[in-house]
Design an enzyme around this catalytic site. Sequence first.
Site, short mmCIF file in Angstrom:
data_model
loop_
_atom_site.label_atom_id
_atom_site.label_comp_id
_atom_site.label_asym_id
_atom_site.label_seq_id
_atom_site.Cartn_x
_atom_site.Cartn_y
_atom_site.Cartn_z
N ASP A 55 21.26 28.10 0.02
CA ASP A 55 20.27 27.02 -0.05
C ASP A 55 18.92 27.52 -0.57
OD1 ASP A 55 21.76 24.80 0.68
OD2 ASP A 55 21.40 25.07 2.82
N LYS A 107 27.49 24.02 9.47
CA LYS A 107 26.78 25.20 8.94
C LYS A 107 26.48 26.28 9.98
CE LYS A 107 24.27 23.28 5.00
NZ LYS A 107 22.96 23.17 4.34
#
Length: 290
Positions: free
Chosen positions: A109, A73
Amino acid sequence: MALGIFAKTKVCCVIGDPIEHSMSPAVQNAALAEAGIDAVYVAFKVRKEECKRALGGMRALGILGANVTVPDKVEALACVDELDALAEWIGAVNTIKNDNGKLIGFNTDGLGALNALGESGTETRGKRILVIGAGGAAKAVALTLAKEGRVSEIVIANRTRENAKELAREVEDKTRVKTRFFGLGEGELKKAVGMSDILVNCTSVGMSPNSRETPVPKNLLRRELTVFDIVYNPLETRLLREAREVGCKTVSGDSMLVHQGAKAFEIWFGRKPDVGVMREAMLGELKKKK
Ligand SMILES: NC(=O)c1ccc[n+]([C@@H]2O[C@H](COP(=O)([O-])OP(=O)(O)OC[C@H]3O[C@@H](n4cnc5c(N)ncnc54)[C@H](OP(=O)(O)O)[C@@H]3O)[C@@H](O)[C@H]2O)c1
């Protein structure tokens, strides 16, 4: 499953390591089939050192979209050509769109958390939000709620107080939303919970196999609180069970997982997927893991 695989079939994927446990292929392929889109979603095991080459391959092969999970990420941040503002703030990319060879990085997210709260009928506007934790997920949730949730204040409580302080400062600097920070000692936690309207657990405390643990003792909960646990395994954590027993409104982590995937789908295909179909596919996968 996807409708079929042909020469024109578009490809989306998830990259990360480990990846065998990922529920994203089941969830995204269910949504693609339901929407009748000629695309397929697959998983690739990609080590951090290989992230850049893998994303180069995405460009070369014309792969339409990717999700990026641990440990890629942060690495992905430097490998894309353009960054969405939230991804840049959060300092991590979990979704990439290939726009004719230009890779654009997003982070869905926090939006997943915001939409999970929205779906449960929880209004964040004007509310004081307590985020427990100061890791990657806490950062995404705190920054997104501060930027998009019209909240009045973000309170961060974390085991390592210094990390809570750092995240609180970052949220305030970037969003101008007022923040406070606390440690997790009983007195401090009591104060933090007592002043908040919505509590979001962003630590891994309570996650299987440590499902007997909770980040917040039951006696600190009160029925006016909304309690959201982003841990999704088990579906009802000890924190959520005790919050339900006290009479709180509860929101479970599977909802965030589905909504962050739904947001990625929307970024790639320009339309909203059927969230119910995605949830059903995810619950099916979770059952298989038991
Ligand atoms: N539902 C979803 O879609 C979704 C999405 C992302 C993540 N998650 C879940 O969110 C959780 C956190 O993920 P992450 O990526 O943010 O992890 P991370 O970056 O490693 O951060 C972990 C956080 O948990 C705290 N922590 C860990 N063990 C603790 C303990 N025993 N007592 C108190 N605090 C503890 C850490 O505190 P210190 O700073 O003191 O170390 C830190 O704040 C995981 O369970 C993950 O599965 C769910």
